[in-house]
Design a protein around this motif. Structure first.
Motif, PDB file in Angstrom:
ATOM      1  N   UNK A 157       0.822  -1.207   0.000  1.00 42.80           N
ATOM      2  CA  UNK A 157       0.000   0.000   0.000  1.00 42.80           C
ATOM      3  C   UNK A 157       0.860   1.263   0.000  1.00 42.80           C
ATOM      4  N   UNK A 158       2.071   1.181   0.547  1.00 41.75           N
ATOM      5  CA  UNK A 158       2.939   2.359   0.574  1.00 41.75           C
ATOM      6  C   UNK A 158       3.422   2.707  -0.833  1.00 41.75           C
ATOM      7  N   UNK A 159       3.814   1.691  -1.596  1.00 39.47           N
ATOM      8  CA  UNK A 159       4.224   1.921  -2.983  1.00 39.47           C
ATOM      9  C   UNK A 159       3.049   2.422  -3.814  1.00 39.47           C
ATOM     10  N   UNK A 160       1.880   1.848  -3.586  1.00 44.84           N
ATOM     11  CA  UNK A 160       0.685   2.302  -4.300  1.00 44.84           C
ATOM     12  C   UNK A 160       0.354   3.748  -3.962  1.00 44.84           C
ATOM     13  N   UNK A 161       0.623   4.157  -2.739  1.00 39.72           N
ATOM     14  CA  UNK A 161       0.361   5.540  -2.334  1.00 39.72           C
ATOM     15  C   UNK A 161       1.287   6.509  -3.056  1.00 39.72           C
ATOM     16  N   UNK A 162       2.555   6.135  -3.162  1.00 39.34           N
ATOM     17  CA  UNK A 162       3.524   7.002  -3.849  1.00 39.34           C
ATOM     18  C   UNK A 162       3.169   7.132  -5.328  1.00 39.34           C
ATOM     19  N   UNK A 163       2.871   6.004  -5.970  1.00 35.26           N
ATOM     20  CA  UNK A 163       2.503   6.036  -7.387  1.00 35.26           C
ATOM     21  C   UNK A 163       1.186   6.783  -7.597  1.00 35.26           C
ATOM     22  N   UNK A 164       0.235   6.543  -6.720  1.00 40.50           N
ATOM     23  CA  UNK A 164      -1.053   7.223  -6.834  1.00 40.50           C
ATOM     24  C   UNK A 164      -0.928   8.720  -6.646  1.00 40.50           C
ATOM     25  N   UNK A 165      -0.068   9.124  -5.729  1.00 45.51           N
ATOM     26  CA  UNK A 165       0.132  10.554  -5.481  1.00 45.51           C
ATOM     27  C   UNK A 165       0.767  11.227  -6.698  1.00 45.51           C
ATOM     28  N   UNK A 166       1.777  10.592  -7.273  1.00 45.79           N
ATOM     29  CA  UNK A 166       2.398  11.148  -8.471  1.00 45.79           C
ATOM     30  C   UNK A 166       1.432  11.219  -9.640  1.00 45.79           C
ATOM     31  N   UNK A 167       0.634  10.176  -9.802  1.00 45.47           N
ATOM     32  CA  UNK A 167      -0.357  10.159 -10.879  1.00 45.47           C
ATOM     33  C   UNK A 167      -1.420  11.233 -10.658  1.00 45.47           C
ATOM     34  N   UNK A 168      -1.789  11.453  -9.409  1.00 44.81           N
ATOM     35  CA  UNK A 168      -2.789  12.471  -9.093  1.00 44.81           C
ATOM     36  C   UNK A 168      -2.269  13.868  -9.413  1.00 44.81           C
ATOM     37  N   UNK A 169      -1.029  14.157  -9.035  1.00 47.50           N
ATOM     38  CA  UNK A 169      -0.443  15.463  -9.342  1.00 47.50           C
ATOM     39  C   UNK A 169      -0.400  15.701 -10.852  1.00 47.50           C
ATOM     40  N   UNK A 170      -0.065  14.652 -11.596  1.00 49.20           N
ATOM     41  CA  UNK A 170       0.005  14.776 -13.052  1.00 49.20           C
ATOM     42  C   UNK A 170      -1.370  15.066 -13.645  1.00 49.20           C
ATOM     43  N   UNK A 171      -2.384  14.347 -13.196  1.00 50.58           N
ATOM     44  CA  UNK A 171      -3.735  14.551 -13.717  1.00 50.58           C
ATOM     45  C   UNK A 171      -4.266  15.942 -13.376  1.00 50.58           C
ATOM     46  N   UNK A 172      -4.037  16.373 -12.153  1.00 51.41           N
ATOM     47  CA  UNK A 172      -4.514  17.702 -11.743  1.00 51.41           C
ATOM     48  C   UNK A 172      -3.801  18.788 -12.537  1.00 51.41           C
ATOM     49  N   UNK A 173      -2.516  18.594 -12.791  1.00 53.67           N
ATOM     50  CA  UNK A 173      -1.758  19.574 -13.577  1.00 53.67           C
ATOM     51  C   UNK A 173      -2.297  19.660 -15.006  1.00 53.67           C
ATOM     52  N   UNK A 174      -2.569  18.504 -15.602  1.00 52.17           N
ATOM     53  CA  UNK A 174      -3.084  18.489 -16.979  1.00 52.17           C
ATOM     54  C   UNK A 174      -4.471  19.120 -17.053  1.00 52.17           C
ATOM     55  N   UNK A 175      -5.338  18.755 -16.118  1.00 52.77           N
ATOM     56  CA  UNK A 175      -6.698  19.318 -16.127  1.00 52.77           C
ATOM     57  C   UNK A 175      -6.688  20.815 -15.833  1.00 52.77           C
ATOM     58  N   UNK A 176      -5.729  21.272 -15.044  1.00 51.37           N
ATOM     59  CA  UNK A 176      -5.627  22.711 -14.768  1.00 51.37           C
ATOM     60  C   UNK A 176      -5.263  23.478 -16.032  1.00 51.37           C
ATOM     61  N   UNK A 177      -4.337  22.916 -16.812  1.00 49.66           N
ATOM     62  CA  UNK A 177      -3.951  23.566 -18.073  1.00 49.66           C
ATOM     63  C   UNK A 177      -5.126  23.592 -19.044  1.00 49.66           C
ATOM     64  N   UNK A 178      -5.841  22.465 -19.140  1.00 46.94           N
ATOM     65  CA  UNK A 178      -6.996  22.410 -20.040  1.00 46.94           C
ATOM     66  C   UNK A 178      -8.091  23.375 -19.594  1.00 46.94           C
TER      67      UNK A 178
END
Length: 299
Positions: A157-178
């Motif tokens: 779950x710790x590895x999943x949290x790190x990957x999920x957090x990075x993926x979340x930042x990426x998605x929020x950044x992309x949606x913010x630009x759009x």
């Protein structure tokens, strides 16, 4: 002279009078054929059932959530409605007004506001835990609510949290630009939140405690630990994540941030489904809020 061969048994008088009491060779042959047909048919049915169960398990293989939930299916939406209209809306959107009335202040200063918000959220968290315990099945031990099951213990779950957090930042950044290109640019920081962060060190520490500890614990308990887990036992996990994310976004009553809140809910829901551990979504939520506080403070 004694015979070396055993004498055949005598046929009873009952059999001699009524030979149908014992099956003939033709009857035995017919029975054996029927038995073979029945056995082959049963094997075919078992094979089909096994394939169906295997297919169902493979479709739900992503989710580690148990189908054994602490709440009856009929009480899920009643409990959610009780939380929304009795706890969440009155406390989250009216709690600070009540504090201002008690203190006889038209406007709360930043430090008093964040301290009051902390007290309101702790009260909401306590009320939520009491509500979930009260509506759970009598035989269920509520301490198991935060424990991982056997399948989730095999997943990191710790590895999943790190990957999920990075993926979340990426998605929020992309949606913010759009969103900036389609709707127009908007202010990155929250002026009220920034004023609180700049007011005092006590406000900074309290702000961190509210947004990085209390809020993630409260919202993940409600929207993932209770809602997502409950409805995923009655439907596919993809649909359960979608529904819980829509409710999570709508509960914030923020139309301009509804898309990002929905995306956040989906990422948190996927993390919780795959790990089966509420700590994963709590950690991602906490890290995301911490990054938001940092950007607000530095902007």
């Amino acid at each position: 002279m004694l015979s070396c061969y055993p004498t055949p048994p005598k046929v009873s008088q009952e059999f001699s009078k009524n030979p149908t009491l014992y099956p003939s060779s033709s009857v035995l042959l017919c029975f054996s054929e029927c038995k073979l047909k029945l056995r082959s048919k049963t094997s075919f049915q078992c094979y089909c059932t096994e394939n169906e169960n295997t297919h169902e398990a493979s479709s739900q293989g992503f989710s580690a959530l148990s189908t054994d939930i602490p709440w009856d299916s009929g009480s899920i939406w009643r409990t959610m409605a009780f939380y929304m209209f009795i706890l969440h809306i009155p406390l989250s959107f009216g709690g600070l007004s009540v504090v201002a009335e008690i203190l006889h202040e038209p406007h709360l200063d930043p430090q008093t506001e964040i301290l009051s918000l902390l007290a309101v959220q702790i009260l909401e968290l306590i009320g939520t835990l009491f509500l979930l315990q009260w509506t759970a099945k009598p035989q269920y031990k509520f301490i198991n609510f935060f424990k991982a099951n056997k399948l989730s213990k095999k997943r990191n779950w710790l590895l999943a949290s790190v990957l999920g957090c990075g993926f979340l930042f990426l998605l929020v950044f992309i949606t913010s630009i759009l969103a900036d290109r389609l709707i127009g640019p908007k202010a990155v920081n929250n002026p009220v939140l920034k004023e609180i962060l700049l007011s005092s060190n006590i406000s900074k520490a309290t702000c961190f405690f509210v947004y990085c500890i209390t809020t993630p614990l409260l919202e993940e308990t409600v929207y993932r630990g209770f809602l997502l887990r409950s409805i995923s036992a009655t439907m596919k996990w993809q649909r359960a994540i979608f529904i819980s994310s829509v409710i999570f976004s709508a509960a914030h009553f923020s139309s301009e941030n509804s898309l990002q809140l929905f995306i956040i809910g989906c990422v948190l829901g996927c993390s919780y489904c795959w790990t089966g551990n509420l700590n994963s979504s709590i950690l991602i939520h906490s890290l995301y809020n911490a990054m938001t506080l940092l950007l607000t403070f530095l902007s």
